[in-house]
Structures are given as structure tokens and as C-alpha cells.
Design a protein around this motif. Structure first.
Motif, PDB file in Angstrom:
ATOM      1  N   THR A 186       0.860  -1.186   0.000  1.00  0.00           N
ATOM      2  CA  THR A 186       0.000   0.000   0.000  1.00  0.00           C
ATOM      3  C   THR A 186       0.888   1.224   0.000  1.00  0.00           C
ATOM      4  O   THR A 186       2.106   1.142   0.221  1.00  0.00           O
ATOM      5  CB  THR A 186      -0.911   0.032   1.235  1.00  0.00           C
ATOM      6  OG1 THR A 186      -0.086   0.153   2.425  1.00  0.00           O
ATOM      7  CG2 THR A 186      -1.767  -1.230   1.344  1.00  0.00           C
ATOM      8  N   ALA A 187       0.272   2.390  -0.218  1.00  0.00           N
ATOM      9  CA  ALA A 187       1.034   3.635  -0.154  1.00  0.00           C
ATOM     10  C   ALA A 187       1.624   3.825   1.242  1.00  0.00           C
ATOM     11  O   ALA A 187       2.755   4.315   1.392  1.00  0.00           O
ATOM     12  CB  ALA A 187       0.130   4.814  -0.522  1.00  0.00           C
ATOM     13  N   GLU A 188       0.892   3.420   2.262  1.00  0.00           N
ATOM     14  CA  GLU A 188       1.406   3.567   3.632  1.00  0.00           C
ATOM     15  C   GLU A 188       2.628   2.685   3.864  1.00  0.00           C
ATOM     16  O   GLU A 188       3.573   3.087   4.548  1.00  0.00           O
ATOM     17  CB  GLU A 188       0.316   3.230   4.646  1.00  0.00           C
ATOM     18  CG  GLU A 188       0.740   3.472   6.083  1.00  0.00           C
ATOM     19  CD  GLU A 188      -0.405   3.348   7.067  1.00  0.00           C
ATOM     20  OE1 GLU A 188      -0.208   3.676   8.247  1.00  0.00           O
ATOM     21  OE2 GLU A 188      -1.507   2.917   6.653  1.00  0.00           O
ATOM     22  N   VAL A 189       2.623   1.486   3.305  1.00  0.00           N
ATOM     23  CA  VAL A 189       3.796   0.616   3.406  1.00  0.00           C
ATOM     24  C   VAL A 189       5.014   1.297   2.793  1.00  0.00           C
ATOM     25  O   VAL A 189       6.114   1.274   3.366  1.00  0.00           O
ATOM     26  CB  VAL A 189       3.527  -0.739   2.720  1.00  0.00           C
ATOM     27  CG1 VAL A 189       4.830  -1.519   2.528  1.00  0.00           C
ATOM     28  CG2 VAL A 189       2.554  -1.574   3.538  1.00  0.00           C
ATOM     29  N   LEU A 190       4.835   1.927   1.638  1.00  0.00           N
ATOM     30  CA  LEU A 190       5.947   2.635   1.000  1.00  0.00           C
ATOM     31  C   LEU A 190       6.431   3.785   1.870  1.00  0.00           C
ATOM     32  O   LEU A 190       7.636   4.030   1.985  1.00  0.00           O
ATOM     33  CB  LEU A 190       5.529   3.149  -0.377  1.00  0.00           C
ATOM     34  CG  LEU A 190       5.056   2.122  -1.411  1.00  0.00           C
ATOM     35  CD1 LEU A 190       4.887   2.796  -2.775  1.00  0.00           C
ATOM     36  CD2 LEU A 190       6.012   0.960  -1.509  1.00  0.00           C
ATOM     37  N   ALA A 191       5.496   4.517   2.475  1.00  0.00           N
ATOM     38  CA  ALA A 191       5.865   5.644   3.335  1.00  0.00           C
ATOM     39  C   ALA A 191       6.662   5.165   4.535  1.00  0.00           C
ATOM     40  O   ALA A 191       7.658   5.784   4.935  1.00  0.00           O
ATOM     41  CB  ALA A 191       4.611   6.386   3.784  1.00  0.00           C
ATOM     42  N   GLU A 192       6.238   4.059   5.124  1.00  0.00           N
ATOM     43  CA  GLU A 192       6.944   3.531   6.287  1.00  0.00           C
ATOM     44  C   GLU A 192       8.303   2.959   5.896  1.00  0.00           C
ATOM     45  O   GLU A 192       9.277   3.077   6.654  1.00  0.00           O
ATOM     46  CB  GLU A 192       6.076   2.473   6.960  1.00  0.00           C
ATOM     47  CG  GLU A 192       4.815   3.052   7.597  1.00  0.00           C
ATOM     48  CD  GLU A 192       3.930   1.999   8.191  1.00  0.00           C
ATOM     49  OE1 GLU A 192       3.130   2.321   9.080  1.00  0.00           O
ATOM     50  OE2 GLU A 192       4.027   0.806   7.775  1.00  0.00           O
ATOM     51  N   TYR A 193       8.371   2.346   4.731  1.00  0.00           N
ATOM     52  CA  TYR A 193       9.651   1.837   4.245  1.00  0.00           C
ATOM     53  C   TYR A 193      10.647   2.982   4.071  1.00  0.00           C
ATOM     54  O   TYR A 193      11.842   2.843   4.345  1.00  0.00           O
ATOM     55  CB  TYR A 193       9.441   1.115   2.918  1.00  0.00           C
ATOM     56  CG  TYR A 193      10.717   0.674   2.233  1.00  0.00           C
ATOM     57  CD1 TYR A 193      11.398  -0.466   2.643  1.00  0.00           C
ATOM     58  CD2 TYR A 193      11.239   1.396   1.158  1.00  0.00           C
ATOM     59  CE1 TYR A 193      12.561  -0.879   2.013  1.00  0.00           C
ATOM     60  CE2 TYR A 193      12.402   0.991   0.521  1.00  0.00           C
ATOM     61  CZ  TYR A 193      13.057  -0.137   0.952  1.00  0.00           C
ATOM     62  OH  TYR A 193      14.216  -0.546   0.331  1.00  0.00           O
ATOM     63  N   ALA A 194      10.149   4.134   3.608  1.00  0.00           N
ATOM     64  CA  ALA A 194      11.017   5.282   3.334  1.00  0.00           C
ATOM     65  C   ALA A 194      11.433   6.028   4.593  1.00  0.00           C
ATOM     66  O   ALA A 194      12.295   6.909   4.526  1.00  0.00           O
ATOM     67  CB  ALA A 194      10.309   6.250   2.383  1.00  0.00           C
ATOM     68  N   TYR A 195      10.833   5.691   5.729  1.00  0.00           N
ATOM     69  CA  TYR A 195      11.087   6.446   6.968  1.00  0.00           C
ATOM     70  C   TYR A 195      12.584   6.558   7.262  1.00  0.00           C
ATOM     71  O   TYR A 195      13.102   7.657   7.509  1.00  0.00           O
ATOM     72  CB  TYR A 195      10.365   5.761   8.130  1.00  0.00           C
ATOM     73  CG  TYR A 195      10.422   6.499   9.448  1.00  0.00           C
ATOM     74  CD1 TYR A 195       9.369   7.301   9.847  1.00  0.00           C
ATOM     75  CD2 TYR A 195      11.522   6.395  10.296  1.00  0.00           C
ATOM     76  CE1 TYR A 195       9.395   7.971  11.065  1.00  0.00           C
ATOM     77  CE2 TYR A 195      11.566   7.062  11.496  1.00  0.00           C
ATOM     78  CZ  TYR A 195      10.501   7.855  11.883  1.00  0.00           C
ATOM     79  OH  TYR A 195      10.552   8.513  13.088  1.00  0.00           O
ATOM     80  N   ASP A 196      13.270   5.409   7.267  1.00  0.00           N
ATOM     81  CA  ASP A 196      14.695   5.467   7.602  1.00  0.00           C
ATOM     82  C   ASP A 196      15.577   5.757   6.404  1.00  0.00           C
ATOM     83  O   ASP A 196      16.803   5.659   6.483  1.00  0.00           O
ATOM     84  CB  ASP A 196      15.142   4.176   8.286  1.00  0.00           C
ATOM     85  CG  ASP A 196      15.018   2.957   7.394  1.00  0.00           C
ATOM     86  OD1 ASP A 196      14.465   3.088   6.288  1.00  0.00           O
ATOM     87  OD2 ASP A 196      15.483   1.873   7.805  1.00  0.00           O
ATOM     88  N   LYS A 197      14.952   6.118   5.283  1.00  0.00           N
ATOM     89  CA  LYS A 197      15.713   6.562   4.114  1.00  0.00           C
ATOM     90  C   LYS A 197      15.786   8.090   4.051  1.00  0.00           C
ATOM     91  O   LYS A 197      16.477   8.652   3.205  1.00  0.00           O
ATOM     92  CB  LYS A 197      15.073   6.037   2.825  1.00  0.00           C
ATOM     93  CG  LYS A 197      14.868   4.523   2.796  1.00  0.00           C
ATOM     94  CD  LYS A 197      16.178   3.788   2.824  1.00  0.00           C
ATOM     95  CE  LYS A 197      15.999   2.290   2.576  1.00  0.00           C
ATOM     96  NZ  LYS A 197      15.205   1.609   3.618  1.00  0.00           N
ATOM     97  N   VAL A 198      15.054   8.764   4.956  1.00  0.00           N
ATOM     98  CA  VAL A 198      15.075  10.224   5.007  1.00  0.00           C
ATOM     99  C   VAL A 198      16.409  10.673   5.601  1.00  0.00           C
ATOM    100  O   VAL A 198      16.759  10.311   6.724  1.00  0.00           O
ATOM    101  CB  VAL A 198      13.899  10.761   5.850  1.00  0.00           C
ATOM    102  CG1 VAL A 198      14.004  12.272   6.001  1.00  0.00           C
ATOM    103  CG2 VAL A 198      12.564  10.382   5.228  1.00  0.00           C
TER     104      VAL A 198
END
Length: 350
Positions: A186-198
């Protein structure tokens, strides 16, 4: 275990069982890898490799940077999900030319016969974790059809506690469709995956005096305009149309003087970050005895070992997705420290 091309369904070993059992010469990978890669660099069968692409779309890109730490110690990103990995043509090439690989997150594959038996020759497979237990085989890798074979992915596969998660054998999904299965992306899964990529800038505050303070006289702390800006990253999963933008906004600077013999301003130690990215006020001549809006007053001199002044920025994390969803993720912090020597002699000649 090897395939004998018999008519009975193929038996797929769980990853746990595969690791405990003796490993044949044709076994794939090892603990921490669980797979191989195709000759096309964009294709991989590693269970820990995700095809999600993360790019920074705004915010500083130079200087010292780091990832934020979640303020919620119990928060964790999703442990696994499904994503498309092979077109029919790619699977055929991978199976017949590479000859090795994992077809599912929790399934150990041994030998190229298993790829051709199930995905080319329509032979059914028997799984351990999923229902139904018997999975119908495919003909000629579904060549001529538009879509992808999907598989389970876990970035930290060795830390996946529940072995039933994302354990479905690699399966087909028509193009332009998201599979209706548990742990679908889901879009939320992608957002959470990107959390530690910020990646956020290191916290380098301006001090007056810079590295040597005086007992009972305040040290002013500030950051000029534009030092901290929002950081936004975009995560996209190719072949799905799914994307999410995760934004980190700096909201506060927290000061820790590194000793109990000190006062901080404000008393909470939290200096607000203004909309223009500035913090506090710069020191001006003649303000030595004034209380700074953001600063520290040391009450005891150092004895040869400097205090460790800690400055950490809190970042508010939000996200928006391709399907119109969005919301908040746990705040993040990024901290840096620097030496502070404090002398006894009082002087206002700065």
C-alpha cells in the motif's frame, strides 16, 4: 531436496527447515541472503532486496547527514510485503539461463528443475504455510500475458519473527492490479519503508562563546535562517502505480548541557524552530548578562574533561500517498554532540 520430474506435486521446504537441514550442493544462498540475482541488474531474487525506489525530492543534499531515530521505541516499519519481481520473459530468462533462485520468501528452492516444473510445465506445488496447500502450476511462464509474478520481500529477513508472513509461493497478477492478499503493498507501506531513508542535516548550532564558556555567564545558541528545511522523499514501487511521499519537518531543537551543573533556556531545553528555519537569536555585543531565548548557563567549570553538549533536532514526519491516503508517522530525532570547556574566570569581554 531435488525434483525428480515426477507427476506428484512439488514439495517446497520452509526457510526454517531448509536452514536446519543439510544443504545440498545446489542449495541457494545462506543465512542473510536466501537467493540469487538475475543477469539483468534490475532483477533480483534475494528475499531481502526490495524494488522500491526512494528519491529525495526536496531539502538539503550536501554536508553531513544522517537518518532519524524514532521517538516511539515500539514503532517498527512493516516487516514484509509482496511486490512484483518478474515479467514472464524475465522469469523464463532467469529460470533457464541463471538456473537458481528463491521463488518465495519462506520457500527454499533447489535446482533449476523446480523452476521449470512449476512455472513452465504446469506441475502443481505443495506449500507449507499458505492455503490452499496445493498451488496450480503455470504454462510456459505465462508468456504472452501482461502482468508480473509477485513474491514476498523482507528487508530484514533474518529478523522476521512470524514465519507465516508473506510466505505465499511466487504468484501471478495481471498488469495494473494489486493482489488482494494479506500484506499486499500500500502507499502507507511505502511511506513507512522510506522512513529510515530520510536523510536530515547534522545539528551544527552556532555558539557564543564557541567552544569555551564561562561559569555563570550564558552561552547563546542559535541557527541562522534556512539552516533547517523540510526534507521530502518519494518512494515508488515499479509496476504497481503505488507511490508515497514522506516529509520530515524540523520543529524543535533540544539542548542537553552534558552536566547537571547547568541551566538551559528555555527551562525545557526545547528551542522552537521558526518557519524560516532559524532557531533562537544571534548573540550581540553587550548581551553578555542577558538571558538568551535559546542557550545554556554552566554553573561549574570543567576539570580537564569537557562537557558533552548535545543538540538534537526533532523532526515531524508525515506522508501522502498515490491513493489519496496520508497521515503521521512517529517523530524522529537526530543528535550531535560537541565538547564544551567551561572556565572559572568571569569576563564580559567577548
Amino acid at each position: 531436496m531435488r525434483s525428480s520430474h515426477a507427476t506428484r506435486p512439488l514439495l517446497l521446504l520452509s526457510l526454517t527447515g531448509a536452514l536446519l537441514a543439510p544443504v545440498p550442493a545446489v542449495a541457494l544462498g545462506g543465512e542473510g541472503s536466501y537467493g540469487g540475482g538475475a543477469k539483468n541488474d534490475e532483477i533480483s531474487a534475494s528475499a531481502s532486496h526490495s524494488r522500491i525506489k526512494v528519491t529525495q525530492t526536496s531539502g538539503p543534499t550536501g554536508g553531513k547527514q544522517g537518518t532519524v531515530a524514532s521517538t516511539d521505541v515500539d514503532w517498527k516499519p512493516p516487516p514484509c510485503w509482496y511486490e512484483p519481481v518478474f515479467t514472464p520473459e524475465q522469469l523464463k530468462n532467469f529460470s533457464e539461463n541463471d538456473g537458481s533462485g528463491d521463488a518465495g520468501l519462506r520457500d527454499g528452492w533447489y535446482g533449476s528443475e523446480l523452476w521449470t516444473d512449476h512455472f513452465r510445465d504446469e506441475k502443481d506445488a505443495t506449500t507449507i504455510f499458505t492455503k490452499p496447500a496445493t498451488v496450480k502450476g503455470y504454462k510456459d511462464y505465462n508468456l504472452g500475458k501482461k502482468g508480473y509474478f509477485w513474491r514476498g520481500v523482507a528487508p530484514n529477513v533474518t529478523e522476521l519473527d512470524d514465519t507465516s508472513l508473506c510466505s505465499r509461493l511466487m504468484f501471478w497478477q495481471d498488469a495494473g492490479e494489486i493482489p488482494d492478499v494479506p500484506n499486499a503493498p500500500t502507499a502507507e507501506v511505502l511511506a513507512e519503508y522510506a522512513y529510515d531513508k530520510v536523510k536530515v542535516p547534522a545539528t551544527e548550532v552556532e555558539l557564543k562563546p564557541a567552544a569555551r564558556s564561562t561559569v555563570n555567564l550564558p552561552t547563546w545558541v542559535w541557527l541562522d535562517k534556512g539552516t533547517f528545511k523540510d526534507v521530502k522523499v518519494r518512494a515508488e514501487l515499479p509496476g504497481t502505480g503505488l507511490w508515497a511521499e514522506t516529509t520530515a519537518k524540523p520543529v524543535a531543537l533540544h539542548l542537553d548541557p552534558g552536566t547537571a551543573d547547568a541551566e538551559v533556556f528555555p527551562a525545557s531545553g526545547d528551542c522552537e524552530i521558526d518557519d524560516d528555519g532559524s532557531i533562537g537569536s544571534p548573540y550581540t555585543k553587550g548581551a553578555a548578562d542577558k538571558t538568551p531565548p535559546c542557550g545554556i548557563r554552566y554553573l561549574r567549570a570543567t576539570d580537564g574533561t569537557p562537557y558533552q553538549l548535545s543538540a538534537s533536532v526533532t523532526w515531524k514526519i508525515t506522508w501522502q500517498g498515490s491513493d489519496g491516503t496520508g497521515g503521521d508517522l512517529p517523530d524522529g530525532t537526530f543528535e550531535t554532540t560537541q565538547d564544551m570547556d567551561v572556565q572559572e574566570i568571569q569576563s564580559i569581554n567577548r
